[in-house]
Design an enzyme around this catalytic site. Structure first.
Site, short mmCIF file in Angstrom:
data_model
loop_
_atom_site.label_atom_id
_atom_site.label_comp_id
_atom_site.label_asym_id
_atom_site.label_seq_id
_atom_site.Cartn_x
_atom_site.Cartn_y
_atom_site.Cartn_z
N SER A 1 10.04 39.30 3.14
CA SER A 1 10.59 40.63 3.26
C SER A 1 9.15 41.35 3.95
CB SER A 1 10.39 41.44 1.81
OG SER A 1 11.24 40.66 0.89
N1 SAH Z 1 10.19 36.85 -2.06
C1 SAH Z 1 10.52 36.16 -1.06
C2 SAH Z 1 11.51 36.78 -0.22
C3 SAH Z 1 12.65 35.83 -0.42
S1 SAH Z 1 14.50 36.38 0.24
C4 SAH Z 1 9.25 36.07 -0.14
O1 SAH Z 1 8.20 36.55 -0.48
O2 SAH Z 1 9.38 35.15 0.93
C5 SAH Z 1 15.20 36.21 -1.16
C6 SAH Z 1 15.37 35.02 -1.65
O3 SAH Z 1 16.45 34.93 -2.86
C7 SAH Z 1 16.22 34.06 -0.88
O4 SAH Z 1 15.32 32.89 -0.44
C8 SAH Z 1 17.36 33.55 -1.52
O5 SAH Z 1 17.71 32.34 -1.19
C9 SAH Z 1 17.01 33.86 -2.97
N2 SAH Z 1 18.14 33.98 -3.89
C10 SAH Z 1 19.16 34.79 -3.48
N3 SAH Z 1 20.00 34.48 -4.81
C11 SAH Z 1 19.16 33.95 -5.68
C12 SAH Z 1 19.72 33.73 -7.23
N4 SAH Z 1 20.64 33.98 -7.76
N5 SAH Z 1 18.55 32.91 -7.60
C13 SAH Z 1 17.55 32.41 -7.12
N6 SAH Z 1 17.17 32.80 -5.80
C14 SAH Z 1 18.11 33.67 -5.23
#
Ligand code: SAH
Length: 196
Positions: free
Chosen positions: A44
């Site tokens: 993000s």
């Molecule tokens: N918090 C992260 C941002 C990740 S982007 C950071 O600091 O880098 C969002 C993430 O959510 C992605 O990696 C995606 O694969 C995951 N995601 C999407 N749907 C999900 C679900 N149902 N359960 C767990 N993770 C999920």
């Protein structure tokens, strides 16, 4: 405890966003944009990490659940403030890489699980704080159920390609839920298909 966005930026600097970026993108660590981390996912924008962390403002004794580990950066920032962070990632490669990265960086209070975060992490529930970093069409009731009385959750809600907003949800001591929209955002989608 209530943190300002500026205080969270200081902690983010200590954690070092560059440590969570692919080597060819490390030089972009300080820009105010989401950046690719592979598998069509992003780390993000720094302001969003700061905003969501400040909105939760976890206490040092708090147990926190994150859905969407991604690179592990948000979890590491939370790990500096709270007692234990449980984080769930649906893409196995990202979960494995984040677990290894957090271990190498010395974070001993972050626990990464590969799975569908729709189900939360029931064995460790209830949580003082829940943070969801992928956008859901509606707030999963399973996550509300895993929130402690007096707990709070921040989650982006809205259509995949439409107007999304960060929603701050509070569960009061009687279990009554209240929610308010706090910021317009654009997140990658909350998915339900477990991937390798
Ligand atoms: N918090 C992260 C941002 C990740 S982007 C950071 O600091 O880098 C969002 C993430 O959510 C992605 O990696 C995606 O694969 C995951 N995601 C999407 N749907 C999900 C679900 N149902 N359960 C767990 N993770 C999920």
């Amino acid at each position: 405890m209530h943190f300002s966005i500026q205080q969270i930026y200081k902690i983010m600097n200590e954690v070092g966003r560059r440590n969570f970026l692919p080597s060819e993108l490390k030089y972009l660590a300080d820009i105010e944009e989401a950046l690719p981390i592979g598998h069509d996912q992003t780390i993000s924008q720094p302001y969003i990490v700061a905003f969501m962390t400040a909105a939760l403002s976890p206490d040092k004794d708090d147990k926190v659940l994150e859905i969407g580990t991604g690179s592990g950066f948000q979890a590491a920032v939370l790990a500096k403030l709270a007692h234990k962070i449980y984080t769930v990632e649906i893409i196995k490669t990202l979960a494995d890489e984040a677990r290894e990265r957090l271990f190498q960086l010395g974070y001993e209070n972050v626990f990464v699980q590969h799975g569908d975060g729709y189900w939360g992490w029931n064995e460790q529930a209830p949580y003082d704080c829940i943070i969801v970093t992928a956008c859901a069409e509606t707030v999963p009731q399973t996550l509300i159920d895993q929130l402690k009385l007096g707990g709070r959750m921040i989650i982006p809600v809205g259509p995949v390609h439409g107007a999304q907003s960060l929603v701050l949800i509070q569960k009061d001591e009687a279990g009554v839920i209240s929610s308010k929209n706090v910021l317009a955002v654009r997140f990658v989608p909350f998915t339900r298909n477990i991937r390798l």
